[in-house]
Design a protein around this motif. Structure first.
Motif, PDB file in Angstrom:
ATOM      1  N   CYS A  98      45.127 -32.872  53.057  1.00 50.93           N
ATOM      2  CA  CYS A  98      46.358 -32.139  52.740  1.00 50.93           C
ATOM      3  C   CYS A  98      46.631 -32.158  51.242  1.00 50.93           C
ATOM      4  O   CYS A  98      47.571 -31.514  50.769  1.00 50.93           O
ATOM      5  N   SER A  99      45.815 -32.920  50.504  1.00 50.50           N
ATOM      6  CA  SER A  99      45.877 -32.937  49.037  1.00 50.50           C
ATOM      7  C   SER A  99      44.462 -32.688  48.524  1.00 50.50           C
ATOM      8  O   SER A  99      43.837 -33.560  47.914  1.00 50.50           O
ATOM      9  N   PRO A 100      43.904 -31.499  48.760  1.00 50.34           N
ATOM     10  CA  PRO A 100      42.495 -31.234  48.453  1.00 50.34           C
ATOM     11  C   PRO A 100      42.222 -31.259  46.953  1.00 50.34           C
ATOM     12  O   PRO A 100      43.095 -30.955  46.135  1.00 50.34           O
ATOM     13  N   ASN A 101      40.982 -31.604  46.613  1.00 48.68           N
ATOM     14  CA  ASN A 101      40.617 -31.637  45.196  1.00 48.68           C
ATOM     15  C   ASN A 101      39.713 -30.477  44.803  1.00 48.68           C
ATOM     16  O   ASN A 101      39.079 -30.489  43.743  1.00 48.68           O
ATOM     17  N   THR A 102      39.641 -29.448  45.661  1.00 46.66           N
ATOM     18  CA  THR A 102      38.850 -28.257  45.342  1.00 46.66           C
ATOM     19  C   THR A 102      39.665 -26.991  45.557  1.00 46.66           C
ATOM     20  O   THR A 102      40.618 -26.969  46.344  1.00 46.66           O
ATOM     21  N   ILE A 103      39.257 -25.952  44.854  1.00 45.80           N
ATOM     22  CA  ILE A 103      39.739 -24.586  45.079  1.00 45.80           C
ATOM     23  C   ILE A 103      38.543 -23.786  45.554  1.00 45.80           C
ATOM     24  O   ILE A 103      37.453 -23.871  44.971  1.00 45.80           O
ATOM     25  N   ARG A 104      38.709 -23.016  46.608  1.00 44.20           N
ATOM     26  CA  ARG A 104      37.590 -22.217  47.095  1.00 44.20           C
ATOM     27  C   ARG A 104      37.885 -20.728  46.937  1.00 44.20           C
ATOM     28  O   ARG A 104      39.017 -20.283  47.023  1.00 44.20           O
ATOM     29  N   HIS A 105      36.803 -19.991  46.738  1.00 43.85           N
ATOM     30  CA  HIS A 105      36.907 -18.538  46.625  1.00 43.85           C
ATOM     31  C   HIS A 105      35.631 -17.933  47.165  1.00 43.85           C
ATOM     32  O   HIS A 105      34.526 -18.381  46.823  1.00 43.85           O
ATOM     33  N   PHE A 106      35.753 -16.899  48.016  1.00 44.98           N
ATOM     34  CA  PHE A 106      34.561 -16.222  48.512  1.00 44.98           C
ATOM     35  C   PHE A 106      34.281 -15.028  47.613  1.00 44.98           C
ATOM     36  O   PHE A 106      35.107 -14.129  47.467  1.00 44.98           O
ATOM     37  N   ASP A 107      33.106 -15.034  46.996  1.00 44.41           N
ATOM     38  CA  ASP A 107      32.703 -14.001  46.048  1.00 44.41           C
ATOM     39  C   ASP A 107      31.995 -12.875  46.799  1.00 44.41           C
ATOM     40  O   ASP A 107      30.832 -13.016  47.200  1.00 44.41           O
ATOM     41  N   ARG A 108      32.700 -11.759  46.996  1.00 41.15           N
ATOM     42  CA  ARG A 108      32.160 -10.656  47.797  1.00 41.15           C
ATOM     43  C   ARG A 108      30.855 -10.076  47.244  1.00 41.15           C
ATOM     44  O   ARG A 108      29.916  -9.824  48.016  1.00 41.15           O
ATOM     45  N   PRO A 109      30.752  -9.812  45.932  1.00 40.19           N
ATOM     46  CA  PRO A 109      29.518  -9.177  45.444  1.00 40.19           C
ATOM     47  C   PRO A 109      28.252  -9.984  45.726  1.00 40.19           C
ATOM     48  O   PRO A 109      27.200  -9.414  45.964  1.00 40.19           O
ATOM     49  N   SER A 110      28.348 -11.319  45.685  1.00 39.58           N
ATOM     50  CA  SER A 110      27.161 -12.155  45.917  1.00 39.58           C
ATOM     51  C   SER A 110      27.110 -12.709  47.339  1.00 39.58           C
ATOM     52  O   SER A 110      26.137 -13.333  47.730  1.00 39.58           O
ATOM     53  N   LEU A 111      28.171 -12.474  48.115  1.00 42.02           N
ATOM     54  CA  LEU A 111      28.292 -12.977  49.490  1.00 42.02           C
ATOM     55  C   LEU A 111      28.172 -14.505  49.510  1.00 42.02           C
ATOM     56  O   LEU A 111      27.471 -15.091  50.337  1.00 42.02           O
ATOM     57  N   ALA A 112      28.886 -15.158  48.574  1.00 43.29           N
ATOM     58  CA  ALA A 112      28.776 -16.610  48.442  1.00 43.29           C
ATOM     59  C   ALA A 112      30.146 -17.262  48.337  1.00 43.29           C
ATOM     60  O   ALA A 112      31.064 -16.706  47.738  1.00 43.29           O
ATOM     61  N   MET A 113      30.264 -18.462  48.913  1.00 47.39           N
ATOM     62  CA  MET A 113      31.462 -19.284  48.777  1.00 47.39           C
ATOM     63  C   MET A 113      31.327 -20.147  47.533  1.00 47.39           C
ATOM     64  O   MET A 113      30.313 -20.827  47.343  1.00 47.39           O
ATOM     65  N   LEU A 114      32.356 -20.105  46.679  1.00 52.78           N
ATOM     66  CA  LEU A 114      32.383 -20.935  45.484  1.00 52.78           C
ATOM     67  C   LEU A 114      33.462 -21.989  45.664  1.00 52.78           C
ATOM     68  O   LEU A 114      34.576 -21.670  46.097  1.00 52.78           O
TER      69      LEU A 114
END
Length: 439
Positions: free
Chosen positions: A243-259
């Protein structure tokens, strides 16, 4: 030329093998369909699907589409099996601006891998930092093993008069498992093995093994034609909840990858975490959301929910304060530090709660940047204070893959508005000094 022909022949052979596997599965499904009534329902239609060769149109708009993506871009980085609701969804996927592009990489390609997958006490396998990670550092950039709809459209089922709620749930899961099985059989052996090694917390609700792994490990990735899709990952799906995560995630559509990037500095050996539910929701709501995963969170916020709920409620109430900042900046009667103190206190609370990954944290950073900008014009602060919050906010925005030019344009527009108000404030202050007081 010979190499190109050989690659084409290889692709055609792979497609032929996939088609043969799919047709064999369809024959198995027909046998299962004939026994559906004994499970409390009747199938109203045949299982409609398409496996379409690359570059060819998808003729049946109403059928599920199975496709391997992205085509022709870094196959060594992993290919993704996709279950899509329609050919229109596939078109929207491949027509996305810039698609397909290579996966984003860390700036220093010689740096050792930033994480390790290890056994975490009472949590199973998880991810820990293999070295000290700085704020904003890219931890993982990974394509999914599988992308599928978060809600399958099982609209061909007809219920009998005696069907129970439990049977309805089991029937929906049974039919969904068949949909997943077609995609699973298209995976290469290594991907299959990796997929089946992921944790399954849905073994007792009617879900089959493939559906269960997806429901347990899927992150939301994007929407196509109004339907939400999720992705199951080899390593990213190993990251445990906090509930106190140390990451930010983003899905990059052009590369079809989770960052996934570090939302704050992470020490070597520290567990890398993400959020599976809204971290600003009350403790009871978070606990309910996590129950299907079999998770009993033991983060500091969950160990002292009475205190944490009050703090998180306050943080959840953070709204756009730019109009208030502009009004304050232009009013000479309001104290210089009217907004600064509460904003700094709020930022400190967020950092103490470990909520640097929240959108509210970004908002308060931006508010502080604008407040200090006005104070510099008033002669009450130094430009260095402005830069601290400006640079961190820009970095957080770009971590979420917002275009840097768009970010800077927003920054410039709001800065000008605040600066104009602050200049008006100075003008009114001078007028008060010149004009004699009338008692």
């Amino acid at each position: 030329m010979a190499t190109k022909v050989k690659v084409q022949e290889t692709n055609e052979e792979l497609f032929r093998q996939m088609e043969e596997k799919s047709l064999k599965l369809m024959e198995e499904f027909k046998i299962q369909d004939s026994t559906s009534e004994s499970r409390g329902y009747i199938r109203g239609a045949a299982f409609k699907y398409q496996v379409v060769p690359v570059g060819q149109p998808t003729p049946d708009e109403g059928a599920l589409v199975y496709t391997t993506q992205p085509q022709g871009c870094e196959p060594e980085a992993g290919m993704v099996e996709c279950i899509l609701h329609s050919s229109a969804a596939k078109k929207e996927l491949v027509d996305y601006p810039g698609y397909p592009t290579p996966i984003p990489r860390a700036a220093d390609l010689t740096a050792p891998c930033p994480y390790r997958i290890v056994e975490i006490p009472s949590k199973g396998l998880g991810m820990v930092a293999a070295r000290d990670l700085r704020f904003g550092e890219l931890i993982i950039s990974e394509r999914p093993l599988l992308i599928s709809p978060q809600i399958s459209k099982i609209d061909f089922i007809k219920w009998t008069n005696t069907t129970t709620p439990r049977q309805k749930q089991e029937a929906a899961c049974f039919e969904s498992e068949k949909i997943y099985k077609v995609a699973f059989e298209r995976m290469d052996p290594e991907a299959k093995e990796t997929y089946m090694k992921l944790h399954n917390s849905h073994k007792h609700d009617g879900s089959g093994p493939l559906l269960g792994v997806s429901r347990t490990n899927s992150y939301g990735v994007f929407a196509l034609q109004g339907d939400e899709y999720g992705g199951v990952f080899k390593d990213a799906s190993r990251i445990n909840h906090s509930c106190s995560p140390n990451t930010i995630r983003h899905f990059d559509r052009p590369s079809l990858a989770m960052l996934m990037v570090a939302a704050r500095p992470i020490k070597e050996g520290e567990e890398i975490t993400a959020h599976y539910c809204d971290p600003l929701a009350p403790y009871a709501a978070r606990r309910k959301s996590l129950k299907p995963y079999g998770i009993r969170c033991d983060c500091p916020a969950c160990l002292d929910p009475v205190k944490s709920d009050k703090i998180r409620y306050r943080i959840s109430c953070v709204k756009d304060a730019i109009p208030a900042i502009i009004k304050w900046a232009g009013n000479p009667k309001l104290p210089d530090h009217l907004l600064l103190g509460p904003s700094l206190e709020l930022l400190e609370l967020m950092e103490a709660e470990g909520l640097e990954a929240s959108k509210a944290y970004e908002q308060v950073l931006y508010h502080l940047f604008l407040i200090y900008s006005a104070l510099v014009i008033r002669g009450k602060s130094e430009p260095s204070e402005v830069r601290i919050y400006q640079e961190k906010w820009i970095q957080l925005q770009t971590m979420r893959r917002r275009d840097r030019e768009d970010v800077c344009a927003q920054l410039m527009e709001d800065t000008i508005r605040v600066a104009f108000a602050a200049q008006q404030h100075l003008g009114e202050m001078k007028m008060e000094e010149v004009e004699p007081r009338r008692d």
